[in-house]
Write a protein that holds these residues in place. Structure first.
Motif, mmCIF file in Angstrom:
data_model
loop_
_atom_site.group_PDB
_atom_site.id
_atom_site.type_symbol
_atom_site.label_atom_id
_atom_site.label_comp_id
_atom_site.label_asym_id
_atom_site.label_seq_id
_atom_site.Cartn_x
_atom_site.Cartn_y
_atom_site.Cartn_z
ATOM 1 N N LEU A 64 1.010 -1.234 -0.196
ATOM 2 C CA LEU A 64 -0.162 -0.087 -0.155
ATOM 3 C C LEU A 64 0.845 1.284 -0.200
ATOM 4 O O LEU A 64 1.715 1.446 0.806
ATOM 5 N N TRP A 68 -2.880 3.161 -2.466
ATOM 6 C CA TRP A 68 -2.818 2.402 -3.730
ATOM 7 C C TRP A 68 -2.175 0.900 -3.096
ATOM 8 O O TRP A 68 -1.314 0.896 -2.811
ATOM 9 N N ASP A 69 -3.130 -0.056 -3.513
ATOM 10 C CA ASP A 69 -2.552 -1.277 -3.411
ATOM 11 C C ASP A 69 -2.001 -1.607 -4.505
ATOM 12 O O ASP A 69 -2.510 -2.383 -5.583
ATOM 13 N N THR A 70 -0.694 -1.639 -4.931
ATOM 14 C CA THR A 70 0.036 -1.625 -6.109
ATOM 15 C C THR A 70 0.117 -2.999 -6.820
ATOM 16 O O THR A 70 -0.031 -2.893 -8.237
ATOM 17 N N LEU A 73 -2.646 -3.564 -9.653
ATOM 18 C CA LEU A 73 -2.258 -2.769 -10.874
ATOM 19 C C LEU A 73 -1.879 -3.731 -11.637
ATOM 20 O O LEU A 73 -0.867 -4.687 -11.351
ATOM 21 N N GLU A 77 0.133 -0.128 -15.606
ATOM 22 C CA GLU A 77 -0.414 0.868 -14.227
ATOM 23 C C GLU A 77 0.781 0.892 -13.329
ATOM 24 O O GLU A 77 0.966 2.184 -12.803
ATOM 25 N N ARG A 78 1.383 0.044 -13.166
ATOM 26 C CA ARG A 78 2.556 0.103 -12.205
ATOM 27 C C ARG A 78 3.585 0.816 -12.662
ATOM 28 O O ARG A 78 4.346 1.641 -11.812
ATOM 29 N N PHE A 81 2.588 4.292 -12.266
ATOM 30 C CA PHE A 81 2.507 4.816 -10.846
ATOM 31 C C PHE A 81 3.888 4.987 -10.363
ATOM 32 O O PHE A 81 4.113 6.032 -9.497
#
Length: 241
Positions: A64, A68-70, A73, A77-78, A81
């Protein structure tokens, strides 16, 4: 700011068995906090940083960052981010050889979708003592200067978190303290959380918070216990030694 929950990572071995690397029930870092993580080789330090950065995906558990709980993704998206919220100082710098110091820092901004703020890029390079090396390419810079460029690049996108993997490992002794001071001071000035991995006690001794990965990672903790037990058995079987 960062919280790991029931984080596990294992790799598949050639025979199909799983090789556990990380098992961290809970670990967190507050906004703006500076933390050193230490531990022997093979205890999962770089793997941990790569999972926090989203370069690797954990086998299970939660990472987290800013809510956001990566791991949920997808890869693209990661990547986005990471570009927007995380700065990474790699042990081997990872600078683009065909671009100048200034261009390397500005590319960090471009990847984050934050435009090309040349004024900020120049300011960051001046802050790390490279105002006179703006247009030099990595091959024209010393190892210490390349690491300073990587520190400036890591801060280019105004991240919430900076990860530094052995940032002094490839820097000569004379410049090691300079790199650490610049990294810590820049993160403090920007209000950025810092997680730094190191083997060097002269580095870790400067931080208020030092976490042993052999304590927070149950896999490494078990390995240390097994090694200690084996050593005790060897001593008992060879008392004269």
């Amino acid at each position: 700011m960062l919280e790991l929950r029931n984080l596990k990572k294992a790799y598949k071995e050639p025979d199909g068995d799983e090789l556990p690397i990380l098992d961290i029930p809970k670990w967190s870092v507050d906004a703006g906090e500076q933390v050193v993580v230490i531990g022997p080789s093979g205890c999962g330090k770089t793997t941990l940083l790569h999972i926090i950065a989203g370069i690797l995906r954990p086998s299970s558990g939660h990472v987290l960052i800013d809510g956001w709980d990566t791991p949920l993704l997808n890869e693209s998206e990661r990547d986005q981010f990471r570009a927007r919220r995380i700065g990474y100082v790699f042990q081997t710098f990872n600078l683009l050889q065909g671009f100048s110091a200034l261009e390397n820092v500005m590319l960090g901004m471009a990847f984050a979708g934050k435009g090309n703020d040349k004024h900020r890029a120049v300011d960051l390079l001046k802050r790390v003592g490279l105002g006179h090396r703006l247009h030099h390419k990595p091959g024209q810079l010393s190892v210490g200067e390349q690491q300073r460029v990587s520190v400036a690049r890591a801060l280019a996108n105004k991240p919430k978190l900076v990860l530094a993997d052995e940032p002094t490992a490839n820097v000569d002794v004379g410049n090691q303290q300079l790199v650490i001071d610049m990294l810590r001071n820049s993160c403090r000035e920007e209000g950025v959380a810092l997680i730094l991995v190191t083997h060097a006690p002269q580095v870790s001794d400067q931080f208020d918070r030092v976490d042993l990965l052999t304590e927070i990672n149950l896999v490494a903790k078990q390995k240390v216990a097994e090694m200690a037990h084996q050593h005790e058995m060897n001593v008992q079987s060879n008392p004269s030694s």
